[in-house]
Design a protein around this motif. Structure first.
Motif, PDB file in Angstrom:
ATOM      1  N   ILE A  88       0.843  -1.190   0.000  1.00  0.00           N
ATOM      2  CA  ILE A  88       0.000   0.000   0.000  1.00  0.00           C
ATOM      3  C   ILE A  88       0.882   1.244   0.000  1.00  0.00           C
ATOM      4  CG2 ILE A  88      -1.792   1.281   1.205  1.00  0.00           C
ATOM      5  CD1 ILE A  88      -2.736  -1.349   2.408  1.00  0.00           C
ATOM      6  N   ILE A  89       0.706   2.097  -1.006  1.00  0.00           N
ATOM      7  CA  ILE A  89       1.489   3.333  -1.106  1.00  0.00           C
ATOM      8  C   ILE A  89       0.874   4.375  -0.176  1.00  0.00           C
ATOM      9  CG2 ILE A  89       2.232   5.196  -2.632  1.00  0.00           C
ATOM     10  CD1 ILE A  89       2.119   3.193  -4.940  1.00  0.00           C
TER      11      ILE A  89
ATOM     12  N   ARG B  95     -12.170  -1.450 -25.810  1.00  0.00           N
ATOM     13  CA  ARG B  95     -10.914  -2.100 -26.186  1.00  0.00           C
ATOM     14  C   ARG B  95      -9.683  -1.201 -26.029  1.00  0.00           C
ATOM     15  NH1 ARG B  95     -12.631  -5.761 -31.508  1.00  0.00           N
ATOM     16  NH2 ARG B  95     -14.352  -6.853 -30.481  1.00  0.00           N
ATOM     17  N   LEU B  96      -9.794  -0.233 -25.133  1.00  0.00           N
ATOM     18  CA  LEU B  96      -8.609   0.517 -24.766  1.00  0.00           C
ATOM     19  C   LEU B  96      -7.873  -0.267 -23.688  1.00  0.00           C
ATOM     20  CD1 LEU B  96      -9.847   4.203 -24.706  1.00  0.00           C
ATOM     21  CD2 LEU B  96      -8.906   2.885 -26.595  1.00  0.00           C
ATOM     22  N   ILE B  97      -6.591  -0.012 -23.560  1.00  0.00           N
ATOM     23  CA  ILE B  97      -5.755  -0.826 -22.679  1.00  0.00           C
ATOM     24  C   ILE B  97      -5.430  -0.089 -21.379  1.00  0.00           C
ATOM     25  CG2 ILE B  97      -3.606  -2.116 -22.476  1.00  0.00           C
ATOM     26  CD1 ILE B  97      -5.555  -3.166 -24.590  1.00  0.00           C
ATOM     27  N   VAL B  98      -5.873  -0.656 -20.271  1.00  0.00           N
ATOM     28  CA  VAL B  98      -5.495  -0.140 -18.955  1.00  0.00           C
ATOM     29  C   VAL B  98      -4.078  -0.607 -18.653  1.00  0.00           C
ATOM     30  CG1 VAL B  98      -5.967  -0.200 -16.477  1.00  0.00           C
ATOM     31  CG2 VAL B  98      -7.878  -0.131 -18.103  1.00  0.00           C
ATOM     32  N   LYS B  99      -3.173   0.345 -18.468  1.00  0.00           N
ATOM     33  CA  LYS B  99      -1.772   0.008 -18.190  1.00  0.00           C
ATOM     34  C   LYS B  99      -1.481  -0.050 -16.691  1.00  0.00           C
ATOM     35  CE  LYS B  99       0.896  -0.379 -21.038  1.00  0.00           C
ATOM     36  NZ  LYS B  99       1.295  -1.555 -21.839  1.00  0.00           N
ATOM     37  N   THR B 100      -2.175   0.807 -15.936  1.00  0.00           N
ATOM     38  CA  THR B 100      -1.959   0.853 -14.484  1.00  0.00           C
ATOM     39  C   THR B 100      -3.294   1.059 -13.783  1.00  0.00           C
ATOM     40  OG1 THR B 100       0.235   1.827 -14.775  1.00  0.00           O
ATOM     41  CG2 THR B 100      -0.762   2.026 -12.597  1.00  0.00           C
ATOM     42  N   MET B 101      -3.539   0.288 -12.733  1.00  0.00           N
ATOM     43  CA  MET B 101      -4.743   0.466 -11.920  1.00  0.00           C
ATOM     44  C   MET B 101      -4.312   0.833 -10.508  1.00  0.00           C
ATOM     45  SD  MET B 101      -8.067   0.385 -11.593  1.00  0.00           S
ATOM     46  CE  MET B 101      -8.958  -0.749 -12.663  1.00  0.00           C
ATOM     47  N   ILE B 102      -4.937   1.879  -9.975  1.00  0.00           N
ATOM     48  CA  ILE B 102      -4.649   2.345  -8.617  1.00  0.00           C
ATOM     49  C   ILE B 102      -5.960   2.395  -7.858  1.00  0.00           C
ATOM     50  CG2 ILE B 102      -3.766   4.262  -7.227  1.00  0.00           C
ATOM     51  CD1 ILE B 102      -2.127   5.041  -9.775  1.00  0.00           C
ATOM     52  N   CYS B 103      -6.005   1.819  -6.691  1.00  0.00           N
ATOM     53  CA  CYS B 103      -7.260   1.840  -5.926  1.00  0.00           C
ATOM     54  C   CYS B 103      -6.967   1.896  -4.434  1.00  0.00           C
ATOM     55  CB  CYS B 103      -8.125   0.626  -6.264  1.00  0.00           C
ATOM     56  SG  CYS B 103      -7.506  -0.933  -5.579  1.00  0.00           S
ATOM     57  N   ARG B 104      -7.950   2.304  -3.684  1.00  0.00           N
ATOM     58  CA  ARG B 104      -7.824   2.250  -2.236  1.00  0.00           C
ATOM     59  C   ARG B 104      -8.170   0.821  -1.797  1.00  0.00           C
ATOM     60  NH1 ARG B 104     -13.068   6.135  -1.292  1.00  0.00           N
ATOM     61  NH2 ARG B 104     -14.636   4.656  -2.017  1.00  0.00           N
ATOM     62  N   THR B 105      -7.816   0.479  -0.587  1.00  0.00           N
ATOM     63  CA  THR B 105      -7.989  -0.893  -0.096  1.00  0.00           C
ATOM     64  C   THR B 105      -9.440  -1.360  -0.203  1.00  0.00           C
ATOM     65  OG1 THR B 105      -6.194  -0.489   1.471  1.00  0.00           O
ATOM     66  CG2 THR B 105      -7.556  -2.428   1.837  1.00  0.00           C
TER      67      THR B 105
ATOM     68  N   THR C 221     -14.279  15.855  -5.748  1.00  0.00           N
ATOM     69  CA  THR C 221     -14.388  16.204  -4.332  1.00  0.00           C
ATOM     70  C   THR C 221     -14.516  14.956  -3.477  1.00  0.00           C
ATOM     71  OG1 THR C 221     -15.483  18.279  -4.936  1.00  0.00           O
ATOM     72  CG2 THR C 221     -15.686  17.550  -2.655  1.00  0.00           C
ATOM     73  N   THR C 222     -15.304  13.995  -3.952  1.00  0.00           N
ATOM     74  CA  THR C 222     -15.465  12.711  -3.272  1.00  0.00           C
ATOM     75  C   THR C 222     -14.861  11.622  -4.145  1.00  0.00           C
ATOM     76  OG1 THR C 222     -17.540  13.478  -2.262  1.00  0.00           O
ATOM     77  CG2 THR C 222     -17.100  11.101  -2.226  1.00  0.00           C
ATOM     78  N   PRO C 223     -13.649  11.197  -3.868  1.00  0.00           N
ATOM     79  CA  PRO C 223     -12.982  10.205  -4.719  1.00  0.00           C
ATOM     80  C   PRO C 223     -13.740   8.887  -4.761  1.00  0.00           C
ATOM     81  CG  PRO C 223     -11.415  11.257  -3.231  1.00  0.00           C
ATOM     82  CD  PRO C 223     -12.782  11.641  -2.763  1.00  0.00           C
ATOM     83  N   PRO C 224     -13.951   8.320  -5.966  1.00  0.00           N
ATOM     84  CA  PRO C 224     -14.633   7.033  -6.072  1.00  0.00           C
ATOM     85  C   PRO C 224     -13.741   5.858  -5.693  1.00  0.00           C
ATOM     86  CG  PRO C 224     -14.046   7.814  -8.248  1.00  0.00           C
ATOM     87  CD  PRO C 224     -13.709   8.925  -7.283  1.00  0.00           C
ATOM     88  N   GLY C 225     -12.431   6.126  -5.544  1.00  0.00           N
ATOM     89  CA  GLY C 225     -11.545   5.090  -5.029  1.00  0.00           C
ATOM     90  C   GLY C 225     -10.875   4.211  -6.058  1.00  0.00           C
TER      91      GLY C 225
END
Length: 266
Positions: free
Chosen positions: A4-5, A43-53, A88-92
């Motif tokens: 976890i960063i 069909r676009l390519i997700v290269k990096t996914m960042i999410c909260r726990t 304002t309210t991050p979806p995470g």
């Protein structure tokens, strides 16, 4: 379990902020489950996914739809997510998506839509551009060009305004209308500008002919040099003391009239 960063000065976090702010045009910054899902469907390519726990299970389930191109996966603390989010309210959930080529061809499903190209000139409000892109897809337009100092069509606010439509349209950018016109080599295309003093009412124009419809910014409009490029100018008749409509309304009126005429002809 992924690490976890927790530091906002982490190199990855700084890079994500640069992409969000448009300093890095290699990737698209997409935020929220719905928008990321639309990108994968397109069909676009997700290269990096960042999410909260709290969003990890949901994010990993979403990425199962992209099994051929597994992305890098990172989790961050709530504090870091707040610094990354454009809301304002991050979806995470944030995805860095490989930006599509701005010169890509229309998909086979768009082949019969090529008789109408929509050109947005000097539009600088992201919400307006996003709304117009969504309207363009709904009305059956396959090609949208942005010219001059228009906003980035893949900026975060434009993405949200388009509700994913920008992923499915063939989008190109040009430095000027003049450059755009030179690139449109198809013969017989009528260049039309929407203007409150136009000579032809929008519902009297023949939208079934090959057309490039150009919408300018509400403030700047078109220069005399730019106006000389057009074959036709159209107006939307209005009553009362209203002087003009915003660009989103103009787009909806004209594009759905074009769609209506094409349905009647087929």
């Amino acid at each position: 379990m992924s690490q976890i960063i927790s530091s906002t000065s982490n190199p990855l976090i700084r890079r994500v902020r640069d992409i969000r702010e448009g300093k890095n045009r290699e990737f698209i910054f997409a935020e929220g489950l719905k928008l990321i899902e639309e990108a994968i469907k397109s069909r676009l390519i997700v290269k990096t996914m960042i999410c909260r726990t709290a969003s990890e299970i949901e994010a990993r389930r979403l990425l199962l739809k992209q099994q051929q191109h597994p992305p890098s996966f990172f989790m961050v603390t709530e504090k870091v997510m707040r610094t990354l989010s454009d809301l304002t309210t991050p979806p995470g959930m944030i995805a860095l998506i490989k930006r599509p080529s701005m010169t890509r061809e229309a998909t086979p499903a768009q082949t019969d839509r090529r008789s109408l190209t929509l050109i947005l000139h000097q539009l600088q409000l992201p919400q307006n551009v996003g709304a117009v892109l969504r309207t363009a897809e709904a009305a059956g337009v396959g090609h949208v060009w942005l010219t001059g100092a228009s906003v980035d069509p893949f900026g975060p606010k434009v993405l949200r305004g388009s509700m994913g439509s920008v992923f499915r349209l063939s989008v190109q950018t040009y430095n000027s209308i003049i450059e755009a016109k030179k690139s449109l080599t198809t013969k017989g295309v009528c260049w039309v500008m929407a203007d409150q003093n136009g000579t032809t009412s929008y519902d009297q124009y023949d939208w079934t002919q090959p057309t490039a419809l150009v919408l300018g910014s509400e403030g700047a409009g078109f220069t005399a040099e730019e106006k000389a490029l057009f074959n036709e100018s159209i107006r939307i008749p209005m009553e009362g003391d209203v002087e003009s409509l915003n660009v989103g309304s103009v787009a909806a009126v004209c594009l759905f009239e074009a769609a209506r005429q094409k349905r009647l002809k087929t």
